[in-house]
Design a protein around this motif. Structure first.
Motif, PDB file in Angstrom:
ATOM      1  N   ILE A 171      -5.048 -91.135 -23.454  1.00 59.26           N
ATOM      2  CA  ILE A 171      -6.411 -91.031 -22.949  1.00 59.26           C
ATOM      3  C   ILE A 171      -6.604 -92.214 -22.012  1.00 59.26           C
ATOM      4  CG2 ILE A 171      -8.842 -91.211 -23.547  1.00 59.26           C
ATOM      5  CD1 ILE A 171      -8.144 -89.959 -26.266  1.00 59.26           C
ATOM      6  N   VAL A 172      -6.997 -91.943 -20.784  1.00 62.81           N
ATOM      7  CA  VAL A 172      -7.133 -93.007 -19.794  1.00 62.81           C
ATOM      8  C   VAL A 172      -8.601 -93.215 -19.454  1.00 62.81           C
ATOM      9  CG1 VAL A 172      -6.531 -93.766 -17.467  1.00 62.81           C
ATOM     10  CG2 VAL A 172      -4.869 -92.498 -18.835  1.00 62.81           C
TER      11      VAL A 172
ATOM     12  N   LEU B 135      -4.915 -95.092 -26.175  1.00 63.66           N
ATOM     13  CA  LEU B 135      -6.028 -95.165 -25.238  1.00 63.66           C
ATOM     14  C   LEU B 135      -5.663 -96.265 -24.255  1.00 63.66           C
ATOM     15  CD1 LEU B 135      -7.377 -94.312 -28.131  1.00 63.66           C
ATOM     16  CD2 LEU B 135      -9.501 -94.622 -26.881  1.00 63.66           C
ATOM     17  N   TYR B 136      -5.589 -95.910 -22.992  1.00 65.82           N
ATOM     18  CA  TYR B 136      -5.132 -96.864 -21.985  1.00 65.82           C
ATOM     19  C   TYR B 136      -6.266 -97.242 -21.048  1.00 65.82           C
ATOM     20  CZ  TYR B 136      -2.755 -98.704 -17.889  1.00 65.82           C
ATOM     21  OH  TYR B 136      -2.371 -99.485 -16.842  1.00 65.82           O
TER      22      TYR B 136
ATOM     23  N   ARG C 201      -4.445 -99.292 -26.429  1.00 71.11           N
ATOM     24  CA  ARG C 201      -4.777 -99.318 -27.844  1.00 71.11           C
ATOM     25  C   ARG C 201      -4.058 -98.175 -28.525  1.00 71.11           C
ATOM     26  NH1 ARG C 201     -10.866 -99.529 -30.248  1.00 71.11           N
ATOM     27  NH2 ARG C 201     -10.406 -98.922 -32.405  1.00 71.11           N
TER      28      ARG C 201
END
Lengths: 162, 162
Positions: free
Chosen positions: B137-138, B99-100, B108
């Motif tokens: 996932i951004v 997760l960015y 993460r």
DNA sequence: GCGCTGTTGCAAGCGGATTGCAGCTAGGCG
DNA sequence: CGCCTAGCTGCAATCCGCTTGCAACAGCGC
């Protein structure tokens, strides 16, 4: 490409609508700008700056600057589908998020609120506010997944890219 | 960067383990390769090729080629966090998805299976097999979301980038 | 040690995007 | 209707991330 986050979206579906927004923002309607807006209105999906430039015989730098300007004013958004160049589209159809198939390059656009349940789930689990408009959900469409993700098939159903 | 999809992952946590894999694949252990493996083992998170090259005083082209080789043989994976260069990491900790946060650049990492429910949901809704290891996932982490996504704060909690 | 072949560093090149700059023009004002 | 100027344009140069061609070098199997 470097547009600060979250700009008030300007949904326009006609050239006149777009021009009205430009005017209201104190922007000029140059012939380049007009051509670009027409091209974007006519486009099927997101297109690369390079494609716009070459199709209209315009300077790439000007096209980039203009797209950035339009994006800064909420008329345009760009998405990064896989590794290629950024792809730009008017907000004509409202805000969109994307599912991008890494196998065949096809992009599926869905209205933002359609992914809200997904977003909520991620928020609950991770306290993370996911957005799939600028960077899409990437993976394999059913066809490519079925094909084992081995056959790329770039030739068919090609990317919406430029 | 251009590694064909889905390579059998090789989970190694020591230099010897990595060397054993190299050997078993008929690859050589050059001094460059050894240095890179040590650096990757010591790294906290994914690092850019450029960073590896400059830290170890190696040629960037060689580093790129090596990372690609290692990735082709399942020892390494790379992820694209936002706009920057690709970031590489050993599979030491098992397969990861990310997760960015577009706000502060923090990434993460979570074990792949942790996102399986999410993946299933996307599969059911769209027949789409999502993966968040190569493209994350951004969005915005809770802190940045709370800050209205306006304050970038790139200075603090900087990216794992290089 | 010898030699084959994988690997290395250098240099050049490519695609996508940005920037500096001089000249042009849209469009507000008189 | 024509002037003036700030906004815009095209060109050229530059940057960044990455790839490729190539001659020299060095693992490692023998």
């Amino acid at each position: 490409m470097t547009v600060s986050h979250r700009v008030e979206p300007q949904i326009v579906t006609t050239l006149d609508g777009a021009i009205a927004v430009l005017r209201s923002r104190g922007l000029r309607l140059s012939s380049t700008r007009r051509l670009m807006l027409e091209a974007l209105l006519a486009a099927e999906g997101p297109v690369s700056a390079e494609r716009v430039a070459s199709r209209l015989n315009l300077d790439a730098a000007s096209v980039h600057r203009n797209l950035e300007t339009l994006e800064r004013h909420g008329l345009v958004r760009h998405v990064h589908l896989g590794h290629g160049p950024g792809l730009y589209a008017l907000l004509a159809g409202g805000e969109r998020e994307y599912l991008y198939c890494d196998g065949c390059g096809a992009a599926r656009a869905v209205p933002t609120k359609e992914l809200d349940p997904l977003r909520r789930r991620i928020r609950e689990r991770y306290g993370f506010e996911a957005r799939f408009d600028h960077f899409p959900i990437v993976g394999l469409c059913s066809a490519c997944a079925a094909a084992g993700g081995e056959e790329r098939g770039r030739e068919l159903a090609g990317p919406a890219a430029g």
